[in-house]
Design a protein around this motif. Sequence first.
Motif, PDB file in Angstrom:
ATOM      1  N   HIS A   1      -7.411   3.692   7.825  1.00  0.00           N
ATOM      2  CA  HIS A   1      -8.005   5.014   7.976  1.00  0.00           C
ATOM      3  C   HIS A   1      -9.363   5.023   7.272  1.00  0.00           C
ATOM      4  O   HIS A   1      -9.427   4.893   6.056  1.00  0.00           O
ATOM      5  N   LEU A   2     -10.433   5.172   8.044  1.00  0.00           N
ATOM      6  CA  LEU A   2     -11.798   5.215   7.531  1.00  0.00           C
ATOM      7  C   LEU A   2     -12.218   6.672   7.370  1.00  0.00           C
ATOM      8  O   LEU A   2     -12.070   7.472   8.304  1.00  0.00           O
ATOM      9  N   SER A   3     -12.731   7.013   6.192  1.00  0.00           N
ATOM     10  CA  SER A   3     -13.242   8.364   5.961  1.00  0.00           C
ATOM     11  C   SER A   3     -14.521   8.270   5.149  1.00  0.00           C
ATOM     12  O   SER A   3     -14.817   7.247   4.545  1.00  0.00           O
ATOM     13  N   ALA A   4     -15.284   9.361   5.161  1.00  0.00           N
ATOM     14  CA  ALA A   4     -16.556   9.383   4.438  1.00  0.00           C
ATOM     15  C   ALA A   4     -16.844  10.796   3.950  1.00  0.00           C
ATOM     16  O   ALA A   4     -16.417  11.780   4.564  1.00  0.00           O
ATOM     17  N   ILE A   5     -17.576  10.869   2.849  1.00  0.00           N
ATOM     18  CA  ILE A   5     -18.048  12.159   2.345  1.00  0.00           C
ATOM     19  C   ILE A   5     -19.336  12.489   3.099  1.00  0.00           C
ATOM     20  O   ILE A   5     -20.323  11.760   3.015  1.00  0.00           O
TER      21      ILE A   5
ATOM     22  N   ALA B   1      -8.453   3.528   3.724  1.00  0.00           N
ATOM     23  CA  ALA B   1      -7.076   3.533   3.238  1.00  0.00           C
ATOM     24  C   ALA B   1      -6.281   2.610   4.150  1.00  0.00           C
ATOM     25  O   ALA B   1      -6.463   2.625   5.374  1.00  0.00           O
ATOM     26  N   ALA B   2      -5.422   1.794   3.567  1.00  0.00           N
ATOM     27  CA  ALA B   2      -4.648   0.836   4.354  1.00  0.00           C
ATOM     28  C   ALA B   2      -3.196   0.848   3.911  1.00  0.00           C
ATOM     29  O   ALA B   2      -2.888   1.078   2.738  1.00  0.00           O
TER      30      ALA B   2
ATOM     31  N   GLY C   1       0.840  -1.183   0.000  1.00  0.00           N
ATOM     32  CA  GLY C   1       0.000   0.000   0.000  1.00  0.00           C
ATOM     33  C   GLY C   1       0.875   1.233   0.000  1.00  0.00           C
ATOM     34  O   GLY C   1       2.067   1.138  -0.239  1.00  0.00           O
ATOM     35  N   PRO C   2       0.366   2.383   0.240  1.00  0.00           N
ATOM     36  CA  PRO C   2      -1.021   2.582   0.658  1.00  0.00           C
ATOM     37  C   PRO C   2      -1.995   2.352  -0.489  1.00  0.00           C
ATOM     38  O   PRO C   2      -1.668   2.591  -1.643  1.00  0.00           O
TER      39      PRO C   2
END
Length: 105
Positions: A32-36, A16-17, A3-4
């Motif tokens: 890493h967890l993200s959201a719109i 993302a890992a 990765g990443p």
Amino acid sequence: MVGPFTAVIAPGVFVAARVIKENREVAGFSYHLSAIIGGKREDIYRVDTMHGGLHEHRFWLEQGRIWLKDEERLYSLRELCGIFHRKINENWESWVELFIRHKKG
């Protein structure tokens, strides 16, 4: 290093890992967890082994790093990669909801 890389796990939700390997062994990792949300990409959750050891950030809380010393002592980094991969898969929906509720609150 592996990765990443970033995976879309639902519309507008991303993980993302990155896995750091030394001599074919896991030497570190991050998820890493993200959201719109509301048209903006927001950090929801992060777990990693950088900055002094295993810790997580729950961005709907305001307490900063949450150190995970017990988990770090009990499991290998390879096992922890799998544990947190499953934890994200099982909990991402409720974490996004918690973030949205906290942001509105």
